[in-house]
Design a protein around this motif. Structure first.
Motif, PDB file in Angstrom:
ATOM      1  N   SER A 113       0.747  -1.097   0.052  1.00  0.00           N
ATOM      2  CA  SER A 113       0.012  -0.026   0.008  1.00  0.00           C
ATOM      3  C   SER A 113       0.788   1.329   0.012  1.00  0.00           C
ATOM      4  CB  SER A 113      -0.936  -0.026   1.337  1.00  0.00           C
ATOM      5  OG  SER A 113      -1.698  -1.179   1.183  1.00  0.00           O
ATOM      6  N   TYR A 114       2.171   1.254   0.126  1.00  0.00           N
ATOM      7  CA  TYR A 114       2.913   2.403   0.549  1.00  0.00           C
ATOM      8  C   TYR A 114       4.281   1.904  -0.109  1.00  0.00           C
ATOM      9  CZ  TYR A 114       4.937   6.622   2.541  1.00  0.00           C
ATOM     10  OH  TYR A 114       5.536   7.921   2.743  1.00  0.00           O
ATOM     11  N   PRO A 115       4.606   1.710  -1.256  1.00  0.00           N
ATOM     12  CA  PRO A 115       5.754   1.123  -1.794  1.00  0.00           C
ATOM     13  C   PRO A 115       7.059   2.275  -1.736  1.00  0.00           C
ATOM     14  CG  PRO A 115       4.410   1.204  -3.510  1.00  0.00           C
ATOM     15  CD  PRO A 115       3.667   1.709  -2.330  1.00  0.00           C
ATOM     16  N   THR A 116       7.459   2.850  -0.654  1.00  0.00           N
ATOM     17  CA  THR A 116       8.598   3.660  -0.693  1.00  0.00           C
ATOM     18  C   THR A 116       9.940   3.413  -1.043  1.00  0.00           C
ATOM     19  OG1 THR A 116       8.831   3.351   1.794  1.00  0.00           O
ATOM     20  CG2 THR A 116       7.195   5.121   1.059  1.00  0.00           C
ATOM     21  N   ALA A 117      10.047   1.959  -1.084  1.00  0.00           N
ATOM     22  CA  ALA A 117      11.299   1.341  -1.481  1.00  0.00           C
ATOM     23  C   ALA A 117      11.136   0.562  -2.751  1.00  0.00           C
ATOM     24  CB  ALA A 117      11.902   0.614  -0.446  1.00  0.00           C
ATOM     25  N   ARG A 118      10.101   0.996  -3.417  1.00  0.00           N
ATOM     26  CA  ARG A 118       9.829   0.132  -4.713  1.00  0.00           C
ATOM     27  C   ARG A 118      10.954  -0.183  -5.573  1.00  0.00           C
ATOM     28  NH1 ARG A 118       4.490   1.013  -8.126  1.00  0.00           N
ATOM     29  NH2 ARG A 118       3.941  -0.748  -6.645  1.00  0.00           N
ATOM     30  N   ASN A 119      11.004  -1.586  -6.028  1.00  0.00           N
ATOM     31  CA  ASN A 119      12.146  -2.042  -7.008  1.00  0.00           C
ATOM     32  C   ASN A 119      13.430  -2.061  -5.950  1.00  0.00           C
ATOM     33  OD1 ASN A 119      10.294  -1.454  -8.927  1.00  0.00           O
ATOM     34  ND2 ASN A 119      11.629   0.190  -9.833  1.00  0.00           N
ATOM     35  N   LEU A 120      13.095  -2.784  -4.946  1.00  0.00           N
ATOM     36  CA  LEU A 120      14.228  -3.218  -4.134  1.00  0.00           C
ATOM     37  C   LEU A 120      14.838  -4.214  -4.713  1.00  0.00           C
ATOM     38  CD1 LEU A 120      15.544  -2.815  -1.237  1.00  0.00           C
ATOM     39  CD2 LEU A 120      13.709  -4.540  -0.396  1.00  0.00           C
ATOM     40  N   ARG A 121      16.257  -4.041  -4.956  1.00  0.00           N
ATOM     41  CA  ARG A 121      17.001  -5.032  -5.732  1.00  0.00           C
ATOM     42  C   ARG A 121      17.528  -5.975  -4.843  1.00  0.00           C
ATOM     43  NH1 ARG A 121      20.389  -1.800  -8.054  1.00  0.00           N
ATOM     44  NH2 ARG A 121      22.165  -2.240  -6.516  1.00  0.00           N
ATOM     45  N   HIS A 122      17.003  -7.319  -4.995  1.00  0.00           N
ATOM     46  CA  HIS A 122      17.552  -8.493  -4.234  1.00  0.00           C
ATOM     47  C   HIS A 122      18.912  -9.129  -4.931  1.00  0.00           C
ATOM     48  CE1 HIS A 122      14.361  -9.095  -0.908  1.00  0.00           C
ATOM     49  NE2 HIS A 122      13.801  -8.157  -1.673  1.00  0.00           N
ATOM     50  N   TYR A 123      18.988  -8.916  -6.077  1.00  0.00           N
ATOM     51  CA  TYR A 123      20.040  -9.670  -6.670  1.00  0.00           C
ATOM     52  C   TYR A 123      20.243  -9.009  -8.170  1.00  0.00           C
ATOM     53  CZ  TYR A 123      22.421 -13.169  -9.163  1.00  0.00           C
ATOM     54  OH  TYR A 123      23.564 -13.979  -9.882  1.00  0.00           O
ATOM     55  N   ARG A 192      20.284  -0.400  -3.165  1.00  0.00           N
ATOM     56  CA  ARG A 192      19.364  -1.492  -3.495  1.00  0.00           C
ATOM     57  C   ARG A 192      18.078  -0.779  -3.534  1.00  0.00           C
ATOM     58  NH1 ARG A 192      20.463  -7.048  -2.325  1.00  0.00           N
ATOM     59  NH2 ARG A 192      22.860  -7.384  -1.461  1.00  0.00           N
ATOM     60  N   GLU A 193      17.639  -0.068  -2.815  1.00  0.00           N
ATOM     61  CA  GLU A 193      16.208   0.666  -2.805  1.00  0.00           C
ATOM     62  C   GLU A 193      15.788   1.673  -3.889  1.00  0.00           C
ATOM     63  OE1 GLU A 193      15.395   2.228   1.094  1.00  0.00           O
ATOM     64  OE2 GLU A 193      15.273   0.082   1.964  1.00  0.00           O
ATOM     65  N   ASN A 194      14.835   1.769  -4.275  1.00  0.00           N
ATOM     66  CA  ASN A 194      14.248   2.667  -5.269  1.00  0.00           C
ATOM     67  C   ASN A 194      15.011   2.597  -6.483  1.00  0.00           C
ATOM     68  OD1 ASN A 194      11.987   4.208  -3.821  1.00  0.00           O
ATOM     69  ND2 ASN A 194      13.728   4.811  -2.480  1.00  0.00           N
ATOM     70  N   TRP A 195      15.305   1.753  -6.958  1.00  0.00           N
ATOM     71  CA  TRP A 195      16.261   1.191  -8.044  1.00  0.00           C
ATOM     72  C   TRP A 195      15.431   1.706  -9.395  1.00  0.00           C
ATOM     73  CZ3 TRP A 195      17.468  -4.259 -10.608  1.00  0.00           C
ATOM     74  CH2 TRP A 195      18.449  -4.205 -11.243  1.00  0.00           C
ATOM     75  N   PRO A 574       9.195   9.876  -5.925  1.00  0.00           N
ATOM     76  CA  PRO A 574       8.938  10.032  -7.154  1.00  0.00           C
ATOM     77  C   PRO A 574       8.932   8.864  -8.169  1.00  0.00           C
ATOM     78  CG  PRO A 574      11.120  10.833  -6.639  1.00  0.00           C
ATOM     79  CD  PRO A 574      10.614  10.126  -5.331  1.00  0.00           C
ATOM     80  N   ALA A 575       7.906   9.017  -9.318  1.00  0.00           N
ATOM     81  CA  ALA A 575       7.975   7.904 -10.272  1.00  0.00           C
ATOM     82  C   ALA A 575       9.113   7.523 -10.777  1.00  0.00           C
ATOM     83  CB  ALA A 575       6.857   8.478 -11.236  1.00  0.00           C
ATOM     84  N   ASP A 576       9.023   6.044 -11.086  1.00  0.00           N
ATOM     85  CA  ASP A 576      10.016   5.636 -11.757  1.00  0.00           C
ATOM     86  C   ASP A 576       9.497   4.866 -12.864  1.00  0.00           C
ATOM     87  OD1 ASP A 576      12.207   4.298 -12.478  1.00  0.00           O
ATOM     88  OD2 ASP A 576      12.320   2.898 -10.786  1.00  0.00           O
ATOM     89  N   THR A 577      10.083   5.094 -14.009  1.00  0.00           N
ATOM     90  CA  THR A 577       9.326   4.672 -15.100  1.00  0.00           C
ATOM     91  C   THR A 577      10.371   3.881 -16.158  1.00  0.00           C
ATOM     92  OG1 THR A 577      10.162   6.500 -16.435  1.00  0.00           O
ATOM     93  CG2 THR A 577       8.100   6.850 -15.545  1.00  0.00           C
ATOM     94  N   GLU A 578      10.661   2.461 -15.651  1.00  0.00           N
ATOM     95  CA  GLU A 578      11.271   1.842 -16.401  1.00  0.00           C
ATOM     96  C   GLU A 578      10.448   1.206 -17.514  1.00  0.00           C
ATOM     97  OE1 GLU A 578      12.430  -2.549 -17.494  1.00  0.00           O
ATOM     98  OE2 GLU A 578      13.334  -0.990 -18.253  1.00  0.00           O
ATOM     99  N   MET A 579      11.199   0.296 -17.858  1.00  0.00           N
ATOM    100  CA  MET A 579      10.205  -0.158 -18.932  1.00  0.00           C
ATOM    101  C   MET A 579       8.966   0.483 -18.290  1.00  0.00           C
ATOM    102  SD  MET A 579      10.548  -4.275 -17.743  1.00  0.00           S
ATOM    103  CE  MET A 579      11.490  -5.280 -18.130  1.00  0.00           C
ATOM    104  N   GLY A 580       8.809   1.627 -17.827  1.00  0.00           N
ATOM    105  CA  GLY A 580       8.060   2.620 -17.050  1.00  0.00           C
ATOM    106  C   GLY A 580       7.644   2.193 -15.830  1.00  0.00           C
ATOM    107  N   MET A 581       8.245   2.266 -14.778  1.00  0.00           N
ATOM    108  CA  MET A 581       8.053   1.917 -13.385  1.00  0.00           C
ATOM    109  C   MET A 581       7.463   3.273 -12.885  1.00  0.00           C
ATOM    110  SD  MET A 581       8.871  -0.872 -12.259  1.00  0.00           S
ATOM    111  CE  MET A 581       9.863  -2.455 -12.296  1.00  0.00           C
ATOM    112  N   ARG A 582       6.180   2.964 -11.963  1.00  0.00           N
ATOM    113  CA  ARG A 582       5.335   3.872 -11.711  1.00  0.00           C
ATOM    114  C   ARG A 582       5.048   3.760 -10.162  1.00  0.00           C
ATOM    115  NH1 ARG A 582       0.629   3.152 -16.486  1.00  0.00           N
ATOM    116  NH2 ARG A 582       2.152   3.865 -18.153  1.00  0.00           N
ATOM    117  N   THR A 583       4.627   4.637  -9.324  1.00  0.00           N
ATOM    118  CA  THR A 583       4.710   4.695  -8.022  1.00  0.00           C
ATOM    119  C   THR A 583       3.176   4.876  -7.556  1.00  0.00           C
ATOM    120  OG1 THR A 583       6.597   5.969  -8.042  1.00  0.00           O
ATOM    121  CG2 THR A 583       5.999   5.283  -5.838  1.00  0.00           C
TER     122      THR A 583
END
Length: 587
Positions: A113-123, A192-195, A574-583
């Motif tokens: 519900s609150y992905p403040t660390a969206r795209n947390l890289r695990h590997y 790792r966070e907010n990649w 802020p929004a992250d758009t990869e391949m268009g990542m969105r928040t």
């Protein structure tokens, strides 16, 4: 129609995973990503040209092929035993000597519900090559690497109650310039966070993903709900003979041993369910503590408004407490108390035995559960107001004070919250249903304004404060292990009541006195177990109400929360758009 067909295909494929894994076409991978909402919510587009797989070991020790969207438990989400790929021979510009890179990320960290660390890289690892050796799926050759990963693998351990986390694995063709050079040569950092995948693809000169898959970990309290159901079922299945044996033991003992016998019974009840082990009871938890600051935020009020309400309520509670202390020390008791119901002229808890002593009623008040829980409410509201203020002030830097506490203190704060949302309701029920009718109710009501004010403050407003904490903050339903501690605290208080009898010569509540209770000792025992049943019922109701409140506000009407502004002036990353990542937005 396409999504339904894809779902049916994946379901049928999943039936054969254990012993006969089946191929999944690239189109089904794409449909699964759309079905799960990853496309377009998280990834703007995905057009896989290969079928990308991972092999994992389930809880039964069986190797299984990870089909897109499979739900795992955290223990299964170790580093995959194999990566493999199908149909790669049909991809232009891919040869037997081509190298690949693979990443694994959490699209919903730390909270769905609150992905403040969206795209947390695990590997993140590179220099993967095709071996020609078949994987668990004969038509999919394995991918291996002998190069240390740029980002070493960290096993997913999402916090309980943070929603369904989606973990994405993606496969890319690796540019030749990285065959003998690490990704740091392109300026990539280790955060790792907010990649930001868009910036990363541009930085490394990558094309679109060749393939991708994903798995999910469900942290919602459905499992907890089933455990609660099992506990209630265990309680229901306690045999009548065993219960009567406990009651017979208690009623044959002197009154002073009632507390000890009851405590032993409570420990027996608390251990009925196998999940309720001593290890769990005394554990503080190892997952990340409250990653979205639920104790300091509300779905309805901004942080500073939540602070203001809590501070005002704390001020009122402490004013009530200290005014009563001052009044009790300056206005001698004139009428014996009706224990717990109060002196008809002053303190609400002044027994006849201490009424003539200066401040005697105030000293005696610390033996009353009502007073002790009211102190608890006052201190919780004060502490919660401080934590909320530090969150509102430091959201962009250090975060709230509670987040910097040692883990044992954080766990105790959570238990503190459970007590102030449960005990006040129990106090109100017992007072208005049992004590008031035999004291002030029998005399036609409260005799004066002071007595009315003190009793309403302690026996009605206490529940108002509890209901505020139940309905307004973003808190989760309390851990079920807290029920055990609520029972233990009540048992300890029962011991305190009899210590008070032995040292000061009075019963804190009339229903603990066999001489005044119908049925004598059996009647006292019935009251004790009635209150035990009441606290279990109140806890279950509070647990259910909080769970429903969170489900309605966050899932149904979309009120994710009112959060403090970050340093950039926004309430979310802020929004992250990869391949268009969105928040997601905060509300």
């Amino acid at each position: 129609m396409r999504s339904t067909a894809a779902f049916m295909f994946l379901s049928l494929a999943g039936l054969g995973v254990a012993n006969h894994p089946q191929s999944v076409p690239p189109a089904a991978f794409k449909a699964a990503f759309e079905e799960a909402g990853i496309v377009p919510e998280v990834i703007a587009t995905l057009d896989p040209v290969v079928s990308f797989y991972a092999t994992y070991t389930n809880q039964d020790g069986v190797d299984k092929l990870l089909t897109p969207g499979v739900t795992m438990v955290p223990s299964e989400a170790a580093f995959p035993k194999q990566f493999s790929v199908e149909n790669v021979g049909y991809v232009p510009n891919i040869t037997a000597d081509s190298r690949f890179l693979i990443y694994i990320l959490d699209a919903d960290a730390p909270d769905r519900s609150y992905p403040t660390a969206r795209n947390l890289r695990h590997y993140l690892g590179g220099n993967y090559t095709l071996t020609g050796e078949p994987s668990i799926l004969a038509s999919a050759p394995t991918l291996v690497t002998d190069t240390d990963p740029f980002t070493p693998f960290v096993q997913p351990t999402p916090s309980s109650g943070t929603g369904i986390h989606r973990y994405i694995m993606a496969l890319y063709a690796q540019p030749e310039r990285f065959d003998n050079a690490g990704f740091e040569s392109a300026g990539m950092n280790e955060t790792r966070e907010n990649w930001n995948l868009t910036a990363w693809r541009t930085q490394l000169g990558l094309g679109p993903a060749l393939g991708a898959t994903f798995f999910q970990i469900n942290t919602e309290p459905d499992v907890e709900m089933s455990v609660a159901t099992n506990i209630l079922g265990s309680l229901r299945n306690v045999t009548t003979g065993a219960l009567m044996a406990v009651l017979r033991t208690i009623t044959l003992n002197p009154v002073g041993l009632t507390a000890l016998s009851s405590t032993a019974c409570l420990f027996q009840i608390a251990s009925l369910h196998p999940r309720m082990t001593l290890h769990r009871v005394f554990a503080f938890g190892r997952d990340r503590w409250d990653p979205t600051y639920r104790f300091e935020t509300s779905w309805l009020l901004p942080p500073w408004a939540l602070f203001a309400f809590r501070a005002v309520f704390a001020l009122y509670a402490f004013t009530t407490i200290f005014f009563r202390i001052g009044w009790g020390c300056t206005h001698p008791s004139s009428t014996p108390a009706t224990a717990g119901g109060g002196d008809t002229t002053n303190t609400a808890e002044a027994p006849a035995e201490v009424g003539d002593e200066r401040c005697g009623s105030t000293k005696a008040s610390f033996s009353f559960f009502t007073v002790l829980t009211y102190w608890g409410i006052a201190f919780y509201l004060l502490v919660a107001a401080v934590h909320t203020a530090t969150y509102a002030r430091n959201a962009a830097s250090r975060g709230p004070l509670l987040a910097r506490f040692p883990r044992p203190l954080q766990a105790l704060h959570s238990l503190f919250y459970t007590t102030v949302t449960t005990y006040p309701l129990l106090v109100s029920v017992v007072y208005w249903a049992v004590l008031y009718p035999t004291s002030f109710g029998a005399a036609g009501g409260f005799p004066n304004a002071y007595t009315a004010w003190t009793n309403v403050s302690q026996h009605a407003l206490n529940s108002f404060f509890a209901l505020f904490e139940i309905f307004v903050p973003r808190t989760q339903a309390p851990p079920l292990v807290h029920l055990w501690w609520l029972i233990v605290i009540l048992a300890l208080y029962l011991g305190l009541a009899y210590v008070t009898l032995a040292t000061q010569g009075f019963y804190v509540y009339p229903f603990l006195n066999p001489a005044e209770t119908a049925g004598g000792r059996r009647g006292v025992t019935a009251y004790i177990f009635g209150i035990l049943a009441a606290v279990i019922v109140v806890f279950a109701i509070v647990w259910g109400v909080i769970w429903v409140r969170r489900w309605v506000t966050e899932e149904k009407i979309g009120c994710k929360g009112k959060f403090a502004a970050r340093g950039d002036g926004s309430c979310v990353d802020p929004a992250d758009t990869e391949m268009g990542m969105r928040t997601e937005t905060g509300d």
